[in-house]
Design a protein around this motif. Structure first.
Motif, PDB file in Angstrom:
ATOM      1  N   GLY A   1       0.816  -1.202   0.000  1.00  0.00           N
ATOM      2  CA  GLY A   1       0.000   0.000   0.000  1.00  0.00           C
ATOM      3  C   GLY A   1       0.846   1.247   0.000  1.00  0.00           C
ATOM      4  N   ASP A   2       0.194   2.356   0.342  1.00  0.00           N
ATOM      5  CA  ASP A   2       0.900   3.639   0.381  1.00  0.00           C
ATOM      6  C   ASP A   2       0.803   4.286   1.757  1.00  0.00           C
ATOM      7  OD1 ASP A   2      -1.782   4.223   0.309  1.00  0.00           O
ATOM      8  OD2 ASP A   2      -1.672   5.604  -1.396  1.00  0.00           O
ATOM      9  N   PHE A   3       0.614   3.446   2.788  1.00  0.00           N
ATOM     10  CA  PHE A   3       0.551   3.942   4.161  1.00  0.00           C
ATOM     11  C   PHE A   3       1.716   3.401   4.982  1.00  0.00           C
ATOM     12  CE2 PHE A   3      -3.817   4.690   2.951  1.00  0.00           C
ATOM     13  CZ  PHE A   3      -4.165   5.818   3.664  1.00  0.00           C
ATOM     14  N   THR A   4       2.139   4.183   5.955  1.00  0.00           N
ATOM     15  CA  THR A   4       3.064   3.716   6.974  1.00  0.00           C
ATOM     16  C   THR A   4       2.716   4.392   8.277  1.00  0.00           C
ATOM     17  OG1 THR A   4       5.380   3.302   7.508  1.00  0.00           O
ATOM     18  CG2 THR A   4       4.866   5.462   6.599  1.00  0.00           C
ATOM     19  N   GLU A   5       3.501   4.153   9.315  1.00  0.00           N
ATOM     20  CA  GLU A   5       3.197   4.721  10.618  1.00  0.00           C
ATOM     21  C   GLU A   5       4.460   5.201  11.294  1.00  0.00           C
ATOM     22  OE1 GLU A   5       2.620   0.843  13.331  1.00  0.00           O
ATOM     23  OE2 GLU A   5       1.482   0.814  11.431  1.00  0.00           O
ATOM     24  N   GLY A   6       4.280   6.099  12.266  1.00  0.00           N
ATOM     25  CA  GLY A   6       5.413   6.697  12.941  1.00  0.00           C
ATOM     26  C   GLY A   6       5.820   5.937  14.190  1.00  0.00           C
ATOM     27  N   HIS A   7       6.322   6.672  15.176  1.00  0.00           N
ATOM     28  CA  HIS A   7       6.816   6.094  16.427  1.00  0.00           C
ATOM     29  C   HIS A   7       5.722   5.303  17.122  1.00  0.00           C
ATOM     30  CE1 HIS A   7       8.583   5.925  20.470  1.00  0.00           C
ATOM     31  NE2 HIS A   7       9.739   6.279  19.916  1.00  0.00           N
ATOM     32  N   ARG A   8       6.111   4.182  17.698  1.00  0.00           N
ATOM     33  CA  ARG A   8       5.125   3.291  18.308  1.00  0.00           C
ATOM     34  C   ARG A   8       4.345   3.961  19.442  1.00  0.00           C
ATOM     35  NH1 ARG A   8       4.799  -2.309  18.439  1.00  0.00           N
ATOM     36  NH2 ARG A   8       6.910  -2.600  17.629  1.00  0.00           N
TER      37      ARG A   8
END
Length: 678
Positions: A178-185
């Protein structure tokens, strides 16, 4: 979000987001990801402008710029069967190429097919190559989880894969790209964010408390650690290995200064530092005088609301518990002498075929005593140090911190009031363990260090465990290089056969092994391996003398006289070898009444040269010995220019061959020039 410029270079952006990746694996994983994808793009004939790979605690990232939209159409000519080949061969060729029989072209009795391949879109190729590379990724250790079949270092959660701002669609073990990611947990909002290009990806992570680039995380840790220390008048104790490890443990590194109980400074400083490093990944701190201070630096992965006070306090409590254990080990170990621990070593197996550690110690002790006079050590001190050098393997402290072996033995020996030379020898007998570690220089330490390494090499050779290829499980190459460095850097004149004779093991094969290791060492210093062969062929096993010979030979052959004389030696050798195949060569040249002047001149030059070479060699003046050979250059050249060696007169031919044999013999006093290339 930042928009891509209409004329921006196409980007391939890949992120593999997982649970925490062990720090020691991150750099290698980034290199492997780059290598595997670049190799695959090369096979698919997709050029690009630049590539960059990144690794962190939770993600592997790759950005490649300048890929084309797709492959170009390709035409290739395929060679087929010969004209008139069996029908089965023709049918197979037609099937493999997809070309009609009438489209084949005959040339030189062979059928050829012109195969056209339409280029495929880059996004389609990416969608194929990424799953294949992920499925076969070479992690040192990997795992499966849940009901899936994918093996990855830790559970894989998300895949971001874009080409030219659009998703390259594929699925890996149920995870859709996809084209999503996430930052610091913990510090970032829980919602993922959309990515369109690499700049937006990197900036999006930074705004969500993730530093993508390991070099930047490393810089923040180093500068932040120094800053918190300087604020209290302290300095950070450098530890590059720990810095590299901690860089892989925090996406948003925040260095904090913590405190510990000053009473632990009564422990050896190496114990305190090792406990900090090995158990907690803390950095040690020094006071203004360079002594260990009762503080430490811990790198948090979060910006705490209280400035990190609670984190630092908690880290201090954990460290106190660890150091209290070390303090207990220290006191318990001091309650027994090193000598009393030798009995314990009798129950420790060194190797199933080589007996116990106590038996190994006895061998090292005997060898150290035998080597002591040669290296200028007092035999009894060398034997005492050798007898105790492994005793700390039976201590609680070394059991907890194996990396302190040798060092703790030195501390315990000093506490017993042992001779300072014995203490130093115990501390340094493992040196050098790497190319940057200094060699021991004190005579007793040199004797024990050499005995330890010689015993290692000889023992494992005796049971058929010589290194093969890249396999060297007992680090025998490192031990041999340690011997070489210790001998040569200290100028110790110790013929290897003398050591083998003093050992309980047969030295068969070991001399050649040391010669090979010396070639490696000298080659790293710029020397030629063939010159080492030329010197070792003389049977000289004094490594200091061998190195001197190689240095002199290198200088000699680098000069015009040496290079020309080498060419003459090669010509001489070819003539003599050819004659030797016909029968025995006549020996002992002589002066003849009717000889050409050039023949007599070379005979006289040889008579004058041999004693000069022999005298110089007797005084180990190898440069002068080789310089004396230079006097042969002109007579040898004149001889070959004006004298017919293969004379039809047998007496003339035999004498001239004997003169050439003498040329080879005199030159052979300094080196076996037949082994020199060129």
């Amino acid at each position: 979000m930042k928009r891509r410029a209409p004329d921006a270079v196409p980007e391939f952006v890949l992120e593999l987001l997982s649970e925490e990746i062990p720090a020691r694996m991150q750099a290698g994983a980034a290199r492997d990801l780059e290598r595997l994808i670049v190799d695959r793009l090369g096979r698919d004939e997709l050029p690009f402008e630049s590539v960059a790979a990144y690794a962190g605690p939770r993600r592997l990232t790759l950005c490649i710029e300048g890929l084309p939209p797709g492959q170009t159409d390709r035409v290739e000519e395929r060679k087929g069967p010969r004209i008139g080949a069996p029908e089965a061969a023709m049918a197979g060729f037609l099937r493999s190429t997809g070309v009609a029989r009438e489209a084949l072209v005959g040339r030189d009795g062979i059928w050829f097919a012109r195969v056209e391949r339409a280029g495929r879109p880059t996004s389609q190729l990416i969608a194929e190559l990424v799953p294949e590379i992920v499925a076969a990724f070479p992690w040192p250790k990997s795992m499966t989880w849940g009901s899936g079949s994918l093996r990855w270092v830790r559970p894989l959660h998300r895949i971001l894969c874009l080409f030219d701002g659009k998703i390259a669609h594929f699925s890996i073990d149920g995870i859709e790209s996809g084209d999503f990611t996430e930052g610091h947990r913990f510090m970032a909002p829980p919602e993922p964010f959309r990515v369109r290009d690499f700049d937006g990806y990197r900036e999006g992570l930074a705004s969500r408390f993730v530093v993508l680039d390991a070099a930047e995380r490393k810089r923040r840790i180093l500068e932040g650690s120094r800053s918190v220390c300087a604020a209290r008048g302290l300095t950070l104790v450098g530890d590059e290995g720990l810095l590299e490890e901690v860089t892989g443990m925090a996406e948003w590194p925040v260095p904090l200064l913590g405190d510990m109980d000053p009473r632990f400074l009564d422990l050896p400083p190496e114990v305190v530092r090792t406990s900090m490093r090995a158990h907690q990944r803390y950095f040690a701190v020094a006071d203004g005088g360079g002594a260990l201070a009762p503080h430490f630096v811990v790198v948090a992965n979060i910006e705490a609301a209280d400035g990190g006070g609670l984190i630092a306090a908690g880290a201090g409590r954990v460290l106190t518990a660890r150091l209290a254990d070390a303090e207990f080990f220290w006191r318990e170990d001091l309650a027994r002498t090193l000598g009393s621990r030798l009995t314990t070593l009798g129950g420790v197996t060194f190797h199933a075929k080589l007996g116990t550690m106590r038996e190994r110690v006895a061998r090292i002790e005997a060898l150290a005593r035998a080597l002591a006079p040669t290296v200028g050590a007092e035999p009894d001190l060398a034997a005492e140090a050798a007898r105790l050098c492994k005793a700390d393997l039976a201590t609680a402290m070394v059991g907890e911190f194996p990396e302190l072996q040798g060092l703790m033995g030195a501390y315990y020996a000093a506490a017993e009031g042992r001779d300072p030379e014995v203490v130093q020898a115990i501390r340094e007998h493992y040196r050098p363990q790497g190319p940057s570690e200094p060699v021991p220089t004190a005579p007793t330490a040199v004797a024990v260090a050499l005995a330890d390494k010689f015993d290692t090499v000889l023992a494992f050779f005796s049971i058929g465990e010589a290194p093969t290829g890249s396999r060297d499980p007992f680090a025998l190459r490192r031990a041999a290089l340690g011997v070489i460095r210790t001998l040569t850097e200290n100028g110790v004149r110790l013929p290897l056969r003398q050591v083998f004779a003093a050992s309980t093991f047969d030295g068969a094969g070991v001399l050649a092994f040391f010669a090979d290791r010396l070639k490696v060492a000298l080659r790293e210093q710029g020397a030629r391996h063939d010159l080492v062969d030329a010197v070792f062929a003389l049977g000289d096993d004094d490594l200091v003398r061998v190195v001197s010979r190689v240095e002199a030979l290198t200088s000699f052959l680098g000069a015009k006289d040496g290079a020309n004389l080498l060419a003459a030696y090669k010509r001489t050798g070819n003539i003599l070898d050819a004659e030797a195949r016909k029968g025995d060569l006549a020996l002992g040249p002589s002066r003849r009444v009717d000889e050409p002047a050039e023949e007599g001149a070379l005979f006289d030059a040889l008579g004058a040269c041999r004693p000069k070479v022999a005298d110089a060699l007797a005084h180990e003046d190898f440069a002068s010995a080789l310089s004396a050979l230079s006097a042969l250059r002109a007579p040898v050249d004149d001889f070959f220019d004006r004298v017919l060696v293969n004379s039809p007169v047998a007496a003339e031919r035999n004498n001239r061959l004997a003169i050439l044999a003498e040329v080879r013999a005199v030159m052979g006093l300094t080196a076996d020039f037949s082994r020199v290339s060129g």
